[in-house]
Scaffold this motif. Structure first.
Motif, PDB file in Angstrom:
ATOM      1  N   ASN A 130      57.772  52.179  34.837  1.00  0.00           N
ATOM      2  CA  ASN A 130      58.981  52.354  33.774  1.00  0.00           C
ATOM      3  C   ASN A 130      58.444  52.804  32.243  1.00  0.00           C
ATOM      4  O   ASN A 130      57.535  51.576  31.791  1.00  0.00           O
ATOM      5  N   SER A 131      59.671  52.384  31.328  1.00  0.00           N
ATOM      6  CA  SER A 131      59.579  52.666  29.556  1.00  0.00           C
ATOM      7  C   SER A 131      59.168  51.126  29.841  1.00  0.00           C
ATOM      8  O   SER A 131      58.706  51.053  28.451  1.00  0.00           O
ATOM      9  N   GLU A 132      59.799  50.018  29.709  1.00  0.00           N
ATOM     10  CA  GLU A 132      59.187  48.737  30.038  1.00  0.00           C
ATOM     11  C   GLU A 132      58.143  48.313  30.153  1.00  0.00           C
ATOM     12  O   GLU A 132      57.550  47.059  29.438  1.00  0.00           O
ATOM     13  N   ILE A 133      58.133  48.912  31.236  1.00  0.00           N
ATOM     14  CA  ILE A 133      55.721  48.639  31.540  1.00  0.00           C
ATOM     15  C   ILE A 133      55.143  48.554  30.734  1.00  0.00           C
ATOM     16  O   ILE A 133      54.052  48.446  30.500  1.00  0.00           O
ATOM     17  N   GLU A 134      55.570  50.110  30.623  1.00  0.00           N
ATOM     18  CA  GLU A 134      54.459  50.369  29.158  1.00  0.00           C
ATOM     19  C   GLU A 134      54.475  50.246  27.617  1.00  0.00           C
ATOM     20  O   GLU A 134      53.748  50.162  27.608  1.00  0.00           O
ATOM     21  N   GLU A 135      55.946  50.088  27.869  1.00  0.00           N
ATOM     22  CA  GLU A 135      55.475  49.179  26.230  1.00  0.00           C
ATOM     23  C   GLU A 135      54.872  47.835  26.437  1.00  0.00           C
ATOM     24  O   GLU A 135      54.626  47.348  25.208  1.00  0.00           O
ATOM     25  N   LEU A 136      54.858  47.483  27.559  1.00  0.00           N
ATOM     26  CA  LEU A 136      54.793  45.975  27.752  1.00  0.00           C
ATOM     27  C   LEU A 136      52.965  45.887  28.136  1.00  0.00           C
ATOM     28  O   LEU A 136      52.684  44.937  27.012  1.00  0.00           O
ATOM     29  N   ALA A 137      52.181  47.283  27.706  1.00  0.00           N
ATOM     30  CA  ALA A 137      51.241  47.369  28.078  1.00  0.00           C
ATOM     31  C   ALA A 137      50.956  47.681  27.095  1.00  0.00           C
ATOM     32  O   ALA A 137      49.515  47.635  26.488  1.00  0.00           O
ATOM     33  N   GLU A 138      51.526  48.663  26.387  1.00  0.00           N
ATOM     34  CA  GLU A 138      50.990  48.967  24.228  1.00  0.00           C
ATOM     35  C   GLU A 138      51.210  47.204  23.846  1.00  0.00           C
ATOM     36  O   GLU A 138      50.089  47.871  23.121  1.00  0.00           O
ATOM     37  N   THR A 139      51.757  46.649  24.240  1.00  0.00           N
ATOM     38  CA  THR A 139      51.489  45.435  23.640  1.00  0.00           C
ATOM     39  C   THR A 139      50.710  45.039  23.533  1.00  0.00           C
ATOM     40  O   THR A 139      50.036  44.592  23.109  1.00  0.00           O
ATOM     41  N   TYR A 140      49.778  44.683  24.511  1.00  0.00           N
ATOM     42  CA  TYR A 140      48.940  44.038  25.041  1.00  0.00           C
ATOM     43  C   TYR A 140      48.065  44.099  24.508  1.00  0.00           C
ATOM     44  O   TYR A 140      46.645  43.661  24.685  1.00  0.00           O
ATOM     45  N   TYR A 141      47.836  45.967  24.974  1.00  0.00           N
ATOM     46  CA  TYR A 141      46.356  46.790  24.263  1.00  0.00           C
ATOM     47  C   TYR A 141      45.738  45.841  22.403  1.00  0.00           C
ATOM     48  O   TYR A 141      45.004  45.907  22.055  1.00  0.00           O
ATOM     49  N   LYS A 142      47.370  46.402  22.241  1.00  0.00           N
ATOM     50  CA  LYS A 142      47.233  46.060  20.381  1.00  0.00           C
ATOM     51  C   LYS A 142      46.871  44.577  20.227  1.00  0.00           C
ATOM     52  O   LYS A 142      46.274  44.212  19.689  1.00  0.00           O
ATOM     53  N   GLN A 143      47.227  43.849  21.139  1.00  0.00           N
ATOM     54  CA  GLN A 143      46.916  42.496  21.276  1.00  0.00           C
ATOM     55  C   GLN A 143      45.457  42.140  21.059  1.00  0.00           C
ATOM     56  O   GLN A 143      44.640  41.616  20.638  1.00  0.00           O
ATOM     57  N   ALA A 144      45.107  42.784  22.270  1.00  0.00           N
ATOM     58  CA  ALA A 144      44.040  42.607  22.553  1.00  0.00           C
ATOM     59  C   ALA A 144      42.910  43.388  21.718  1.00  0.00           C
ATOM     60  O   ALA A 144      41.934  42.527  21.871  1.00  0.00           O
ATOM     61  N   TYR A 145      42.841  44.016  21.572  1.00  0.00           N
ATOM     62  CA  TYR A 145      41.937  45.252  21.228  1.00  0.00           C
ATOM     63  C   TYR A 145      41.144  44.821  19.588  1.00  0.00           C
ATOM     64  O   TYR A 145      40.693  44.682  19.184  1.00  0.00           O
ATOM     65  N   GLU A 146      42.877  43.866  18.796  1.00  0.00           N
ATOM     66  CA  GLU A 146      42.224  43.170  17.809  1.00  0.00           C
ATOM     67  C   GLU A 146      41.660  41.889  17.482  1.00  0.00           C
ATOM     68  O   GLU A 146      42.433  41.543  17.109  1.00  0.00           O
ATOM     69  N   HIS A 147      42.073  40.972  18.543  1.00  0.00           N
ATOM     70  CA  HIS A 147      41.410  39.596  19.249  1.00  0.00           C
ATOM     71  C   HIS A 147      39.667  40.200  19.031  1.00  0.00           C
ATOM     72  O   HIS A 147      39.276  41.037  18.803  1.00  0.00           O
ATOM     73  N   ARG A 148      39.062  38.392  18.835  1.00  0.00           N
ATOM     74  CA  ARG A 148      37.919  38.761  18.328  1.00  0.00           C
ATOM     75  C   ARG A 148      37.503  39.206  19.115  1.00  0.00           C
ATOM     76  O   ARG A 148      35.635  39.390  18.945  1.00  0.00           O
ATOM     77  N   ASN A 149      37.645  38.552  20.340  1.00  0.00           N
ATOM     78  CA  ASN A 149      36.980  38.606  21.722  1.00  0.00           C
ATOM     79  C   ASN A 149      35.876  40.418  22.203  1.00  0.00           C
ATOM     80  O   ASN A 149      35.635  39.962  22.925  1.00  0.00           O
ATOM     81  N   PHE A 150      37.518  41.019  21.814  1.00  0.00           N
ATOM     82  CA  PHE A 150      37.104  42.917  22.435  1.00  0.00           C
ATOM     83  C   PHE A 150      37.226  43.547  20.822  1.00  0.00           C
ATOM     84  O   PHE A 150      36.706  44.514  21.140  1.00  0.00           O
ATOM     85  N   ILE A 151      36.695  43.619  20.008  1.00  0.00           N
ATOM     86  CA  ILE A 151      36.387  43.819  18.451  1.00  0.00           C
ATOM     87  C   ILE A 151      35.556  44.841  18.680  1.00  0.00           C
ATOM     88  O   ILE A 151      35.275  46.151  17.975  1.00  0.00           O
ATOM     89  N   ASN A 152      34.321  43.325  19.123  1.00  0.00           N
ATOM     90  CA  ASN A 152      33.242  44.165  18.443  1.00  0.00           C
ATOM     91  C   ASN A 152      32.216  44.506  20.213  1.00  0.00           C
ATOM     92  O   ASN A 152      31.188  44.333  20.397  1.00  0.00           O
ATOM     93  N   VAL A 153      33.002  44.614  20.997  1.00  0.00           N
ATOM     94  CA  VAL A 153      32.498  45.425  22.491  1.00  0.00           C
ATOM     95  C   VAL A 153      31.899  46.404  22.350  1.00  0.00           C
ATOM     96  O   VAL A 153      33.102  47.754  21.957  1.00  0.00           O
ATOM     97  N   SER A 154      31.590  47.175  23.124  1.00  0.00           N
ATOM     98  CA  SER A 154      31.147  48.388  23.575  1.00  0.00           C
ATOM     99  C   SER A 154      32.586  49.509  23.991  1.00  0.00           C
ATOM    100  O   SER A 154      33.516  48.626  24.227  1.00  0.00           O
ATOM    101  N   LEU A 155      32.741  50.517  24.331  1.00  0.00           N
ATOM    102  CA  LEU A 155      33.364  51.833  24.093  1.00  0.00           C
ATOM    103  C   LEU A 155      33.912  51.093  25.628  1.00  0.00           C
ATOM    104  O   LEU A 155      34.299  51.661  26.336  1.00  0.00           O
ATOM    105  N   GLN A 156      32.818  51.177  26.424  1.00  0.00           N
ATOM    106  CA  GLN A 156      33.100  51.056  28.435  1.00  0.00           C
ATOM    107  C   GLN A 156      33.977  50.002  28.451  1.00  0.00           C
ATOM    108  O   GLN A 156      35.021  49.725  29.227  1.00  0.00           O
ATOM    109  N   LYS A 157      33.881  48.741  27.894  1.00  0.00           N
ATOM    110  CA  LYS A 157      34.660  47.797  28.419  1.00  0.00           C
ATOM    111  C   LYS A 157      36.347  48.197  27.578  1.00  0.00           C
ATOM    112  O   LYS A 157      36.997  47.683  28.541  1.00  0.00           O
TER     113      LYS A 157
END
Length: 458
Positions: A84-111
């Motif tokens: 549903n749309s609620e889970i999809e929006e929550l997944a997008e929010t978590y992806y934005k937060q995790a991608y911009e975090h310093r632990n994931f900003i410089n990892v490989s494309l596979q990760k």
């Protein structure tokens, strides 16, 4: 005189004196030389310093190309899983937060690709949606070990507390406690130990997962169906086999769920398909008496699964393709073709099977069934593959397939707009062939052409 209580903002020195510079009075610190004028500090050392671009502008940071592709991948996986749309929006929010975090900003494309599935997985678990890590790994075509490592790191980094996923054995054991079917609650002929029922129900759930029955289903009906069948199979007496699910729920003092009836029917059909591969019970096992063979089916389930799939493929090839002997030159239709013994043509005496295990009997049967005409069967299987590609629903060709594939939902399709037909359009040779030949003739022609090509090479 300098005002009392005034100190230098740089060195906190109280030695501030008045200094007249070009008839303009100023307050100057004697220790560091800073100039204090009208209550504001104007230090010569601060003049001409460089300021970074991000501090001088109010422009927000734009997402990079990989982040945009990752968000699109998150949406695609959510649409594939029909979330549903609620889970999809929550997944997008978590992806934005995790991608911009310093632990994931410089990892490989596979990760970063595995991070997409982890965000969808944690969103589903927070909303109690039944998606497993194996399903996400299969969609991403990624190692499940890598997905597990990224998942743990993401949960720890974003400080997320997902719902704990207990083992199926623990869940079934806790669920079995609700069923009052032990000796103090029911008569002795109907009583069973909770640990024995849990062990048998776990094995049935694993077998149902191997045959795609569990895929996309709610856990409660599956558990109720497996517990009921485990209770019947542990002591398959006439009294227990007469019990329906409704009577069993009344006996165990639990509330019946309607989908459990369908799950029972599907599991019985699956047990029947595997039970028919038992050599001394071939053609005897039905969905009604398959419960009596559950113990043996669970003991040799992997061997029976392989044999059932092989038998189904052979039967599908024989049903969809004409006999190969009709296309071989020099062989009349009245003459018997080369015998190729398959699983369905094997008859093993009960005395021989009781003296050796099922795997040894299967190996000996396979060695004895190798005939010189096996090359002919390979050509037939190639033709069967050609005919299988013409089937619109591939799930109906398989013995075990996901429920959404075997029973797809009917969707409305927009009718294409009619084009103006003048009658003077050119017709290609392929269109003429499709008008003349039927699908059966096309398959027969393709198989005959293939046989002729193989004979020319020899």
């Amino acid at each position: 005189m300098a005002p009392l209580g005034l100190t230098c903002p740089d060195c906190s020195s109280p030695n501030i004196v008045e200094d007249d510079l070009y008839s303009q009075p100023q307050l100057v610190c004697e220790d560091c030389g800073s100039v204090v004028s009208e209550g504001a500090l104007t230090s010569d050392r601060g003049e001409g310093t460089d300021v970074s671009y991000r501090l001088t502008t109010a422009v927000s940071k734009q997402p990079c190309v990989n982040q945009i592709k990752g968000l699109q991948r998150v949406k695609a996986i959510c649409r594939i899983l029909r979330l549903n749309s609620e889970i999809e929006e929550l997944a997008e929010t978590y992806y934005k937060q995790a991608y911009e975090h310093r632990n994931f900003i410089n990892v490989s494309l596979q990760k970063k690709d595995a991070l997409v599935g982890c965000c969808v997985l944690v969103s589903c678990r927070l909303r109690n949606w039944p998606i497993t890590m194996g399903t996400v790994s299969c969609l991403l075509d990624t190692d499940p070990m890598l997905v597990g490592v990224i998942y743990q790191e993401m949960v720890k980094t974003l400080n997320i507390e997902p719902h704990s996923q207990a083992c199926i054995a623990d869940v079934l054991e806790a669920h079995c406690q609700e069923y009052k079917i032990s000796s103090p609650h029911v008569p002795e002929e109907l009583a069973e130990d909770t640990k024995d029922i849990t062990k048998r129900a776990v094995a049935l759930v694993e077998l149902a997962a191997d045959s795609w029955i569990v895929t996309g289903r709610r856990p409660l009906p599956i558990m109720m169906a497996t517990i009921f069948l485990a209770w019947q199979s542990l002591n398959p007496t006439k009294l227990r086999l007469k019990y329906t699910l409704e009577r069993f729920c009344q006996l165990a003092k639990v509330t019946k769920t309607k989908p459990a009836l369908k799950r029972i029917t599907e599991i019985k059909e699956m047990l029947c398909k595997l039970g028919q591969e038992i050599p001394w019970l071939r053609g005897v096992v039905t969905p009604d008496n398959a419960i009596q063979q559950v113990e043996y089916i669970l003991k040799y389930r992997y061997a029976l699964l392989r044999r059932a799939l092989r038998t189904h493929e052979d039967a599908l090839m024989d049903a969809q393709q004409p006999s190969c002997k009709d296309f071989q030159p020099g062989i009349q239709s009245e003459e018997p073709s080369s015998k190729v013994a398959g699983p369905s043509q094997t008859s093993w005496p009960a005395e021989q099977t009781t003296n050796k295990s099922f795997e040894e009997a299967s190996e000996s049967n396979t060695e004895n069934n190798q005939q010189p005409g096996d090359e002919q069967v390979n050509l037939c299987s190639t033709g069967a593959q050609v005919s299988q590609d013409l089937e619109p629903n591939w799930g109906k060709r398989l013995l075990f397939a996901p429920p959404c594939v075997k029973h797809p939902k009917i969707r409305r399709m927009d009718k294409p707009a009619l084009k103006d037909v003048t009658g003077e359009e050119e017709i290609s040779d392929s269109e003429i062939d499709s008008y003349i030949r039927s699908p059966q003739e096309v398959r027969a022609f393709a198989l005959a052409k293939m046989m002729l090509c193989s004979s020319d090479k020899h």
